[in-house]
Design a protein around this motif. Structure first.
Motif, PDB file in Angstrom:
ATOM      1  N   VAL A 104       0.858  -1.182   0.000  1.00  0.00           N
ATOM      2  CA  VAL A 104       0.000   0.000   0.000  1.00  0.00           C
ATOM      3  C   VAL A 104       0.894   1.232   0.000  1.00  0.00           C
ATOM      4  O   VAL A 104       1.703   1.433   0.901  1.00  0.00           O
ATOM      5  CB  VAL A 104      -1.014   0.013   1.165  1.00  0.00           C
ATOM      6  CG1 VAL A 104      -2.105  -0.997   0.907  1.00  0.00           C
ATOM      7  CG2 VAL A 104      -0.379  -0.249   2.513  1.00  0.00           C
ATOM      8  N   GLY A 106      -0.376   4.488  -1.133  1.00  0.00           N
ATOM      9  CA  GLY A 106      -1.220   5.621  -1.515  1.00  0.00           C
ATOM     10  C   GLY A 106      -1.193   6.759  -0.507  1.00  0.00           C
ATOM     11  O   GLY A 106      -1.847   7.775  -0.703  1.00  0.00           O
ATOM     12  N   GLY A 107      -0.430   6.570   0.571  1.00  0.00           N
ATOM     13  CA  GLY A 107      -0.394   7.609   1.613  1.00  0.00           C
ATOM     14  C   GLY A 107       0.299   8.869   1.124  1.00  0.00           C
ATOM     15  O   GLY A 107       0.946   8.866   0.071  1.00  0.00           O
ATOM     16  N   GLN A 108       0.150   9.931   1.889  1.00  0.00           N
ATOM     17  CA  GLN A 108       0.707  11.208   1.447  1.00  0.00           C
ATOM     18  C   GLN A 108       2.088  11.482   2.052  1.00  0.00           C
ATOM     19  O   GLN A 108       2.764  12.420   1.667  1.00  0.00           O
ATOM     20  CB  GLN A 108      -0.283  12.333   1.741  1.00  0.00           C
ATOM     21  CG  GLN A 108      -1.525  12.172   0.854  1.00  0.00           C
ATOM     22  CD  GLN A 108      -2.581  13.210   1.107  1.00  0.00           C
ATOM     23  OE1 GLN A 108      -3.143  13.294   2.186  1.00  0.00           O
ATOM     24  NE2 GLN A 108      -2.841  14.025   0.100  1.00  0.00           N
ATOM     25  N   GLY A 109       2.467  10.633   3.007  1.00  0.00           N
ATOM     26  CA  GLY A 109       3.817  10.744   3.577  1.00  0.00           C
ATOM     27  C   GLY A 109       4.162  12.139   4.079  1.00  0.00           C
ATOM     28  O   GLY A 109       5.304  12.578   3.945  1.00  0.00           O
ATOM     29  N   THR A 110       3.184  12.824   4.655  1.00  0.00           N
ATOM     30  CA  THR A 110       3.418  14.222   5.051  1.00  0.00           C
ATOM     31  C   THR A 110       4.508  14.342   6.120  1.00  0.00           C
ATOM     32  O   THR A 110       5.292  15.280   6.095  1.00  0.00           O
ATOM     33  CB  THR A 110       2.127  14.882   5.567  1.00  0.00           C
ATOM     34  OG1 THR A 110       1.406  13.917   6.320  1.00  0.00           O
ATOM     35  CG2 THR A 110       1.258  15.367   4.448  1.00  0.00           C
ATOM     36  N   ARG A 111       4.566  13.358   7.020  1.00  0.00           N
ATOM     37  CA  ARG A 111       5.553  13.472   8.104  1.00  0.00           C
ATOM     38  C   ARG A 111       6.983  13.371   7.579  1.00  0.00           C
ATOM     39  O   ARG A 111       7.883  14.026   8.078  1.00  0.00           O
ATOM     40  CB  ARG A 111       5.298  12.395   9.169  1.00  0.00           C
ATOM     41  CG  ARG A 111       4.113  12.702  10.045  1.00  0.00           C
ATOM     42  CD  ARG A 111       3.756  11.529  10.908  1.00  0.00           C
ATOM     43  NE  ARG A 111       3.149  10.447  10.135  1.00  0.00           N
ATOM     44  CZ  ARG A 111       2.889   9.236  10.604  1.00  0.00           C
ATOM     45  NH1 ARG A 111       3.202   8.941  11.852  1.00  0.00           N
ATOM     46  NH2 ARG A 111       2.320   8.317   9.851  1.00  0.00           N
ATOM     47  N   GLN A 186      -6.524   3.799  -5.223  1.00  0.00           N
ATOM     48  CA  GLN A 186      -7.523   3.757  -4.156  1.00  0.00           C
ATOM     49  C   GLN A 186      -8.524   4.898  -4.307  1.00  0.00           C
ATOM     50  O   GLN A 186      -8.331   5.815  -5.099  1.00  0.00           O
ATOM     51  CB  GLN A 186      -6.838   3.840  -2.797  1.00  0.00           C
ATOM     52  CG  GLN A 186      -6.191   5.171  -2.491  1.00  0.00           C
ATOM     53  CD  GLN A 186      -5.600   5.192  -1.087  1.00  0.00           C
ATOM     54  OE1 GLN A 186      -4.393   5.148  -0.908  1.00  0.00           O
ATOM     55  NE2 GLN A 186      -6.471   5.256  -0.077  1.00  0.00           N
ATOM     56  N   PRO A 210      -6.699  10.637  -0.100  1.00  0.00           N
ATOM     57  CA  PRO A 210      -6.872   9.184  -0.135  1.00  0.00           C
ATOM     58  C   PRO A 210      -7.702   8.704   1.059  1.00  0.00           C
ATOM     59  O   PRO A 210      -7.600   9.273   2.155  1.00  0.00           O
ATOM     60  CB  PRO A 210      -5.438   8.648  -0.055  1.00  0.00           C
ATOM     61  CG  PRO A 210      -4.555   9.799  -0.401  1.00  0.00           C
ATOM     62  CD  PRO A 210      -5.293  11.042  -0.094  1.00  0.00           C
ATOM     63  N   GLY A 212      -7.593   6.209   3.051  1.00  0.00           N
ATOM     64  CA  GLY A 212      -6.988   5.354   4.076  1.00  0.00           C
ATOM     65  C   GLY A 212      -6.662   3.973   3.530  1.00  0.00           C
ATOM     66  O   GLY A 212      -7.196   3.567   2.494  1.00  0.00           O
ATOM     67  N   HIS A 213      -5.789   3.237   4.251  1.00  0.00           N
ATOM     68  CA  HIS A 213      -5.420   1.921   3.709  1.00  0.00           C
ATOM     69  C   HIS A 213      -6.567   0.920   3.781  1.00  0.00           C
ATOM     70  O   HIS A 213      -6.529  -0.129   3.131  1.00  0.00           O
ATOM     71  CB  HIS A 213      -4.134   1.365   4.324  1.00  0.00           C
ATOM     72  CG  HIS A 213      -3.967   1.584   5.787  1.00  0.00           C
ATOM     73  ND1 HIS A 213      -4.783   1.018   6.707  1.00  0.00           N
ATOM     74  CD2 HIS A 213      -3.066   2.319   6.483  1.00  0.00           C
ATOM     75  CE1 HIS A 213      -4.394   1.394   7.919  1.00  0.00           C
ATOM     76  NE2 HIS A 213      -3.364   2.185   7.821  1.00  0.00           N
ATOM     77  N   GLN A 241       3.306  -2.390   4.101  1.00  0.00           N
ATOM     78  CA  GLN A 241       3.286  -0.948   3.845  1.00  0.00           C
ATOM     79  C   GLN A 241       4.561  -0.509   3.136  1.00  0.00           C
ATOM     80  O   GLN A 241       5.603  -1.135   3.291  1.00  0.00           O
ATOM     81  CB  GLN A 241       3.159  -0.194   5.166  1.00  0.00           C
ATOM     82  CG  GLN A 241       1.925  -0.592   5.936  1.00  0.00           C
ATOM     83  CD  GLN A 241       1.637   0.321   7.104  1.00  0.00           C
ATOM     84  OE1 GLN A 241       0.492   0.479   7.488  1.00  0.00           O
ATOM     85  NE2 GLN A 241       2.658   0.921   7.683  1.00  0.00           N
ATOM     86  N   VAL A 242       4.461   0.614   2.464  1.00  0.00           N
ATOM     87  CA  VAL A 242       5.582   1.072   1.647  1.00  0.00           C
ATOM     88  C   VAL A 242       6.741   1.605   2.501  1.00  0.00           C
ATOM     89  O   VAL A 242       7.845   1.780   2.005  1.00  0.00           O
ATOM     90  CB  VAL A 242       5.096   2.158   0.649  1.00  0.00           C
ATOM     91  CG1 VAL A 242       4.856   3.502   1.353  1.00  0.00           C
ATOM     92  CG2 VAL A 242       6.048   2.320  -0.509  1.00  0.00           C
ATOM     93  N   LYS A 397       8.694   6.895   9.040  1.00  0.00           N
ATOM     94  CA  LYS A 397       7.565   7.834   9.111  1.00  0.00           C
ATOM     95  C   LYS A 397       8.054   9.280   9.071  1.00  0.00           C
ATOM     96  O   LYS A 397       7.440  10.137   8.441  1.00  0.00           O
ATOM     97  CB  LYS A 397       6.786   7.634  10.424  1.00  0.00           C
ATOM     98  CG  LYS A 397       6.182   6.255  10.599  1.00  0.00           C
ATOM     99  CD  LYS A 397       4.996   6.018   9.707  1.00  0.00           C
ATOM    100  CE  LYS A 397       4.375   4.652   9.979  1.00  0.00           C
ATOM    101  NZ  LYS A 397       3.440   4.260   8.928  1.00  0.00           N
TER     102      LYS A 397
HETATM  103  P1  UTP Z   1       0.541   6.179   7.250  1.00  0.00           P
HETATM  104  O1  UTP Z   1      -0.521   6.002   8.218  1.00  0.00           O
HETATM  105  O2  UTP Z   1       1.933   6.190   7.771  1.00  0.00           O
HETATM  106  O3  UTP Z   1       0.257   7.487   6.414  1.00  0.00           O
HETATM  107  O4  UTP Z   1       0.402   5.056   6.156  1.00  0.00           O
HETATM  108  P2  UTP Z   1       1.084   8.249   5.306  1.00  0.00           P
HETATM  109  O5  UTP Z   1       0.058   8.990   4.525  1.00  0.00           O
HETATM  110  O6  UTP Z   1       2.006   7.370   4.508  1.00  0.00           O
HETATM  111  O7  UTP Z   1       2.027   9.242   6.098  1.00  0.00           O
HETATM  112  P3  UTP Z   1       1.659  10.603   6.882  1.00  0.00           P
HETATM  113  O8  UTP Z   1       0.751  10.211   7.986  1.00  0.00           O
HETATM  114  O9  UTP Z   1       1.034  11.529   5.882  1.00  0.00           O
HETATM  115  O10 UTP Z   1       3.012  11.087   7.344  1.00  0.00           O
HETATM  116  C1  UTP Z   1       0.722   3.722   6.388  1.00  0.00           C
HETATM  117  C2  UTP Z   1       0.751   2.994   5.065  1.00  0.00           C
HETATM  118  O11 UTP Z   1      -0.523   3.021   4.459  1.00  0.00           O
HETATM  119  C3  UTP Z   1      -0.451   3.609   3.173  1.00  0.00           C
HETATM  120  C4  UTP Z   1       0.806   4.438   3.182  1.00  0.00           C
HETATM  121  O12 UTP Z   1       1.302   4.650   1.872  1.00  0.00           O
HETATM  122  C5  UTP Z   1       1.720   3.585   4.037  1.00  0.00           C
HETATM  123  O13 UTP Z   1       2.260   2.528   3.284  1.00  0.00           O
HETATM  124  N1  UTP Z   1      -1.658   4.404   2.948  1.00  0.00           N
HETATM  125  C6  UTP Z   1      -2.075   5.287   3.883  1.00  0.00           C
HETATM  126  C7  UTP Z   1      -2.345   4.246   1.771  1.00  0.00           C
HETATM  127  O14 UTP Z   1      -1.944   3.441   0.892  1.00  0.00           O
HETATM  128  N2  UTP Z   1      -3.453   5.003   1.568  1.00  0.00           N
HETATM  129  C8  UTP Z   1      -3.912   5.884   2.483  1.00  0.00           C
HETATM  130  O15 UTP Z   1      -4.953   6.527   2.220  1.00  0.00           O
HETATM  131  C9  UTP Z   1      -3.213   6.028   3.674  1.00  0.00           C
END
Ligand code: UTP
Length: 472
Positions: A104, A106-111, A186, A210, A212-213, A241-242, A397
């Motif tokens: 997965v 698709g997260g935004q990796g903001t941190r 997603q 997005p 959420g996972h 997770q990525v 993170k």
């Molecule tokens: P995190 O909860 O760490 O969120 O995702 P994030 O978006 O990557 O990072 P922050 O919170 O903005 O810093 C955990 C895993 O779930 C994936 C992320 O890519 C990561 O592998 N994920 C999270 C998704 O694929 N989609 C989402 O909508 C949210």
């Protein structure tokens, strides 16, 4: 605008999203209407009430107890025999092409604050190999070991889909065949302002993020990924997770136990290092496994101890799962799936009343996400297996500090040092006993201790020099 759509938006009390509609050129109007038509307007008033205007409280069931798990090391003869059988079963399933990988991403990796898909972040402590290269390397080595070919499903968001695909095509699919890498996208959720009104990201677009996972499950069906899995004979999904380059992309024991136990969704657990460690807690209530987030577990339960002094709620989740394909098919039959929403207060760039983009300094809105672990209580059977933290979990993170790129690189190097030491290589040590070198083992060559030993025997490596940075 289509009258019915307008009516639905009005009834949801969200007509502010149309405040710039009249000034839009025809083409933007059409695109905006397509986006608006996809929103579930009927559900919004309740969501705004329950999650935005009020803060949802996680109800802690009276009967909440720690979930049972298989320990890292087998505790008796029966368990030893079961683990040995699981190792064989997992290897057989891998050899027969019954397992695929799912990342997965698709997260935004903001941190982390990295500009680009998180999977393209250079995590290799010496080589700068990316997170995706780590997973691809491990998949390549797994294929070699089990003489098989694995499909790799990668979930992106609409925001990072193109950049992710371009990264793979510009980098020769990281050594994999293009046909075995399957990208899917997603779903999204519109973001709310604190007043329960949807925010605009542009005059012709809602502010979407997005979902959420937890969105993975439905996205698997809607994208055709599930059908592709079925068609290729894949029965078990190895989910990770990525952001965790240490993860075993397909662990035979974990997969084998999942199959032997007839589990529908399995999970790796790690023993928490302290009562309030920021990991979800594996619990059981009414016979169903569920995860209670660290922030929701009452102190009294988090601190509770067994007679031997260990934490009662010891099992934390690193988000590593094996999921049966048929379970996802069952859950998403009818093309819908309702998992609970989780509220996240975030800084969300949004248009003000004059149509200017405002970038806030403090959280100004609410995003709703669903989580994959909320599928656990829906499974007829859940299997939980303890993992060895230092071998399988190094989350990336943040940029620095705890759970950061820095700590992740350190853990990669330490794991490699342990593997080399076990293979008989002399390591230089700092006075405090830590290794005085940065060591990277190419995931395409070294998947486990046995591979490390083979590498050492082949190269005749005897020692690492003090302060050395090596890639082997
Ligand atoms: P995190 O909860 O760490 O969120 O995702 P994030 O978006 O990557 O990072 P922050 O919170 O903005 O810093 C955990 C895993 O779930 C994936 C992320 O890519 C990561 O592998 N994920 C999270 C998704 O694929 N989609 C989402 O909508 C949210």
């Amino acid at each position: 605008m289509d009258g019915k759509l307008l009516e639905r938006i009005r009834e949801a009390g969200q007509e502010q999203v149309l405040r710039f509609y009249d000034e839009l050129p025809e083409e933007s109007r059409r695109a905006f209407e397509i986006q608006l038509a996809e929103v579930n307007w009927e559900a919004l008033p309740e969501l705004a009430r329950d999650y935005v205007l009020n803060r949802p409280e996680t109800a802690i069931p009276e009967d909440l107890a720690p979930a049972e798990f298989f320990p890292l090391e087998p505790q008796n003869e029966n368990m030893r025999a079961l683990y040995a059988q699981a190792d064989l079963k997992g290897a057989e399933l891998l050899r027969n092409g019954k397992v695929c990988c799912l990342t997965v991403a698709g997260g935004q990796g903001t941190r982390l604050g990295f500009d680009g898909p998180k999977g393209t972040y250079p995590i290799g402590p010496v080589s700068g190999k990316t997170l995706f290269e780590y997973f691809a390397g491990s998949i390549i080595r797994t294929q070699e070991k089990y003489q098989t070919r694995m499909l790799w499903f990668i979930m992106t968001s609409p925001i990072n889909r193109q950049a992710t695909e371009e990264y793979f095509s510009n980098n020769n699919y990281l050594g994999l065949q293009p046909e075995q890498v399957f990208f899917f996208t997603q779903g999204t959720m519109p973001a709310f302002g604190r007043n329960g009104k949807l925010l605009l990201g542009a005059k012709d677009s809602l502010s979407l993020s997005p979902d959420g996972h937890g969105g993975t499950l439905l996205a698997l069906r809607r994208s055709g990924a599930l059908a592709k899995m079925a068609e290729s004979g894949c029965e078990y999904i190895s989910y990770f997770q990525v952001d965790n380059p240490l993860v075993p992309v397909a662990d035979p024991r974990f997969i084998g136990l999942h199959a032997l136990e007839n589990s529908e969704m399995s999970a790796i657990m790690l023993s928490k290092t302290n009562a309030k460690e920021k990991l979800g807690n594996f619990c059981v209530s009414n016979g169903k496994v569920q995860i209670i987030e660290y922030s929701d577990l009452p102190d009294e339960l988090a601190e509770r101890r067994n007679p031997d002094g260990t934490l009662a709620f010891i099992a934390g989740s690193p988000a590593i799962h094996v999921i049966s394909r048929t379970f996802v098919e069952k859950l998403t039959a009818g093309n819908t799936l309702r998992l609970p929403w989780h509220r996240a207060d975030k800084k969300i760039s949004a248009l003000d009343d004059k149509g200017r983009v405002c970038v806030p300094d403090t959280p100004n809105g609410v995003k709703l996400e669903s989580f994959i672990f909320d599928a656990l209580p829906l499974a007829a059977k859940v299997m939980i297996l303890e993992g060895d933290r230092k071998e399988v979990f190094a989350p990336t993170k943040n940029a620095t500090g705890v759970d950061s790129a820095e700590s992740c690189r350190q853990m990669i190097s330490e794991r490699n040092a342990r593997r080399l030491k076990a293979a008989g290589v002399a390591l230089p040590l700092h006075p405090d006993g830590s290794v005085d070198a940065v060591i990277e083992l190419d995931p395409r060559r070294v998947l486990d201790d046995a591979d490390a030993l083979e590498l050492v025997n082949k190269t005749g490596l005897k020692a690492i020099l003090p302060g050395e940075a090596v890639v082997l």
